[in-house]
Each structure stands twice: as structure tokens, then as C-alpha cells.
Design a protein around this motif. Structure first.
Motif, short mmCIF file in Angstrom:
data_model
loop_
_atom_site.label_atom_id
_atom_site.label_comp_id
_atom_site.label_asym_id
_atom_site.label_seq_id
_atom_site.Cartn_x
_atom_site.Cartn_y
_atom_site.Cartn_z
N PHE A 13 0.85 -1.19 0.00
CA PHE A 13 0.00 0.00 0.00
C PHE A 13 0.89 1.24 0.00
CE2 PHE A 13 -2.64 -3.17 2.36
CZ PHE A 13 -3.59 -3.34 1.36
N PRO A 14 0.82 2.07 -1.05
CA PRO A 14 1.76 3.20 -1.15
C PRO A 14 1.58 4.25 -0.07
CG PRO A 14 0.08 3.31 -2.88
CD PRO A 14 -0.07 1.97 -2.22
N TRP A 15 0.39 4.31 0.54
CA TRP A 15 0.13 5.32 1.57
C TRP A 15 0.55 4.86 2.97
CZ3 TRP A 15 -3.52 2.64 -1.18
CH2 TRP A 15 -4.28 1.70 -0.46
N LEU A 16 1.00 3.62 3.11
CA LEU A 16 1.46 3.10 4.39
C LEU A 16 2.98 2.94 4.39
CD1 LEU A 16 -1.15 0.26 5.13
CD2 LEU A 16 -1.18 2.64 5.91
N ASN A 17 3.59 3.20 5.54
CA ASN A 17 5.03 2.97 5.62
C ASN A 17 5.31 1.47 5.76
OD1 ASN A 17 4.75 2.27 8.39
ND2 ASN A 17 5.14 4.37 9.05
N ASN B 246 2.64 -1.50 6.54
CA ASN B 246 2.38 -2.50 5.51
C ASN B 246 2.55 -3.91 6.08
OD1 ASN B 246 1.80 -2.00 2.48
ND2 ASN B 246 3.15 -0.28 3.02
N VAL B 247 3.61 -4.11 6.84
CA VAL B 247 3.88 -5.43 7.41
C VAL B 247 2.79 -5.80 8.42
CG1 VAL B 247 5.49 -6.74 8.87
CG2 VAL B 247 6.35 -5.33 6.98
N ALA B 248 2.33 -4.84 9.18
CA ALA B 248 1.34 -5.11 10.24
C ALA B 248 -0.10 -5.12 9.74
CB ALA B 248 1.48 -4.06 11.34
N PHE B 249 -0.31 -4.84 8.45
CA PHE B 249 -1.68 -4.65 7.96
C PHE B 249 -2.56 -5.88 8.18
CE2 PHE B 249 -4.99 -4.64 4.68
CZ PHE B 249 -5.56 -3.40 4.90
N GLY B 250 -2.04 -7.06 7.91
CA GLY B 250 -2.83 -8.28 8.10
C GLY B 250 -3.26 -8.47 9.54
N LEU B 251 -2.38 -8.13 10.47
CA LEU B 251 -2.72 -8.24 11.89
C LEU B 251 -3.81 -7.23 12.26
CD1 LEU B 251 0.84 -8.65 13.47
CD2 LEU B 251 -0.77 -10.44 12.76
N LYS B 252 -3.75 -6.06 11.63
CA LYS B 252 -4.78 -5.05 11.88
C LYS B 252 -6.14 -5.56 11.43
CE LYS B 252 -5.97 -0.21 10.95
NZ LYS B 252 -5.55 1.05 10.24
N MET B 253 -6.17 -6.23 10.25
CA MET B 253 -7.42 -6.78 9.74
C MET B 253 -7.97 -7.87 10.66
SD MET B 253 -8.29 -5.06 7.05
CE MET B 253 -7.70 -3.70 8.09
#
Length: 260
Positions: free
Chosen positions: A89-93, A97-104
Motif C-alpha cells: 500500500f503506497p500510503w502506508l510505511n 504494511n507489514v502489520a496490515f494483516g494483523l490489523k485486519m
């Protein structure tokens, strides 16, 4: 750690006008926990389709796939895919980006940042945690994509030509990086590639596919110690064996097209 088995798996894609395209036919294989297995074959032979079926992203037309004895009927959190395009995701650092799946998965913010930090440290990306994708090289972006796959502790990593778009130098470095990650995390890897040398360099076994509809021609165990060298005479023996397979399939397809 998970094991995988497929029994007589087939996949047919519907198409316009009521016609259908058979992508895979009678695929039976088994992969033991912790193995690194390459899927090698000509373009259009269904290698990527098989990864999608294993990941539960597409329904199976025939046969069954099991992970640890459980039939695959949909997406499995223990199996993640890494694609040729990094899809960051270009808007995430990098860290986000790495933590995105855990956030979901609604993991607590403190826990997900801690876990992302642990993975970034293990893949030597800590100092790039606040960088954005546009600030990274192609190889670095793929390292972030692999870190994103690892953050949930998957037991299967399904990789669809992840290094195809990289230049030779970056590709060599990423291949060594991937072997380090595989040894360090202990995941089972299925790796799609068109590159014969890459398959021999990385894998424990190479599953050779025919031209479409894809069928398994040979399951080749690579009995070479690591680290491996392209210039090793034994390496060249495997290269020649696999090249002969692909040459036959490419020419068979070409002759069929001419006849049609």
C-alpha cells in the motif's frame, strides 16, 4: 508445521460462448512440513492456478487438497501468498504494511507493532520501518512483501514468481535472502518459477509440469548440498535434465499450434 497433499486435482475455467479451458489435470502430490518445493513449467501450464487452489482462493473443479488432513474449502490463515508484484500500500510505511494483516484480524495495536518490529528485525529491515514504498528499491519492496507474509507465522508460503521482475544482481541477493528466511522461520515453501537455475538453486524438489492442461511430468529431488553453485558440474546435470523436459513441452505446444 503443516503438510500438504493433493489428490487428482483438476481445474477448468469457464469462458465466453460456453467454452471451457482446462488449466490442470489429475494433479497428485505431497509436500512435507518444512520442504522447499519449486513448481516449474512452460507458460500457461497452471502453476499459478495450483497455488491459488492450495490457498483456497479459487474452487477446485475435481479432486481434493488437504492441509494437515483438513480439506481446503476456502482461504486458510496458515497459507499466504507472495506475488510477483509486491502489492504494498503506497500510503502506508513499511511497518504499517507489514502489520496490515494483523490489523485486519483486530490484533491489539501494541501487539501488532511488536510483532511487526520482530519480523522487520529478523529480515534486516528495521531501519526502513518509516520508509514508504516509493522510497525503496525493487528488491527491498519484495523483502517487505515477504515480511508481511511472515508476520502471521504462516506454515505455508506460496510464492508466485516473486523475483521475476528483478534484475540479475538483485535476484541473486533475494534468492539468498529467501533461503535465510526459510531456514530461520521453518515454513514450508511452494515456489513458482520459469527459471530452471532458480529452481535448482533453491529447492529440495522440483515438480515439472507439462504444457497446458498442466500435468506432473516428473518430481525431481535436488540432491545437492547447500550453498549451491551455478558452476558445479552436478548442478549442470540437473539443469540439463530439466531443460530437456521444458524444451519438449515448448516444441510440442508449438507443433500443435502449427497443426491447428
Amino acid at each position: 508445521m503443516s503438510s500438504l497433499s493433493s489428490a487428482h486435482v483438476g481445474k477448468t475455467w469457464p469462458s465466453a460462448g460456453g467454452l471451457a479451458v482446462e488449466a490442470l489435470r489429475d494433479i497428485s502430490l505431497s509436500v512435507s512440513a518444512g520442504e522447499f518445493v519449486a513448481l516449474l513449467g512452460p507458460s500457461g501450464c497452471g502453476k499459478s492456478t495450483l497455488l491459488e487452489l492450495i490457498a483456497g482462493l479459487e474452487p477446485i473443479t475435481a479432486g481434493e487438497i488437504h492441509i494437515d488432513g483438513a480439506r481446503v474449502v476456502g482461504p486458510d490463515p496458515n497459507a499466504v501468498m507472495v506475488f510477483q508484484e509486491h502489492s504494498l500500500f503506497p500510503w502506508l510505511n513499511v511497518e504499517d504494511n507489514v502489520a496490515f494483516g494483523l490489523k485486519m484480524k483486530r490484533v491489539d495495536p501494541v501487539q501488532r507493532r511488536r510483532r511487526a518490529g520482530e519480523v522487520l528485525e529478523r529480515v534486516r529491515l528495521t531501519k526502513f520501518a518509516r520508509h514508504f514504498p516509493h522510497q525503496l528499491s525493487g528488491g527491498m519492496k519484495q523483502r517487505v512483501a515477504i515480511a508481511r507474509a511472515l508476520v502471521g507465522n504462516p506454515e505455508f508460503i506460496l510464492m508466485d514468481e516473486p523475483f521475476a521482475a528483478l534484475d540479475f544482481q538483485t535476484r541473486v541477493l533475494m534468492q539468498q535472502f529467501l533461503l535465510e528466511i526459510w531456514r530461520g522461520f521453518g515454513a514450508t515453501i511452494l515456489f513458482v518459477t520459469h527459471q530452471i537455475d532458480e529452481a535448482v538453486l533453491l529447492s529440495d524438489r522440483v515438480i515439472v509440469f507439462s504444457a497446458g492442461p498442466g500435468q506432473i511430468l516428473e518430481d525431481v529431488r535436488i540432491d545437492l548440498p547447500r550453498p549451491r553453485s551455478y558452476t558445479d558440474p552436478a548442478f549442470n546435470d540437473y539443469r540439463s535434465r530439466l531443460t530437456a523436459h521444458l524444451e519438449r513441452e515448448v516444441m510440442r505446444t508449438h507443433e500443435a499450434e502449427l497443426a491447428a
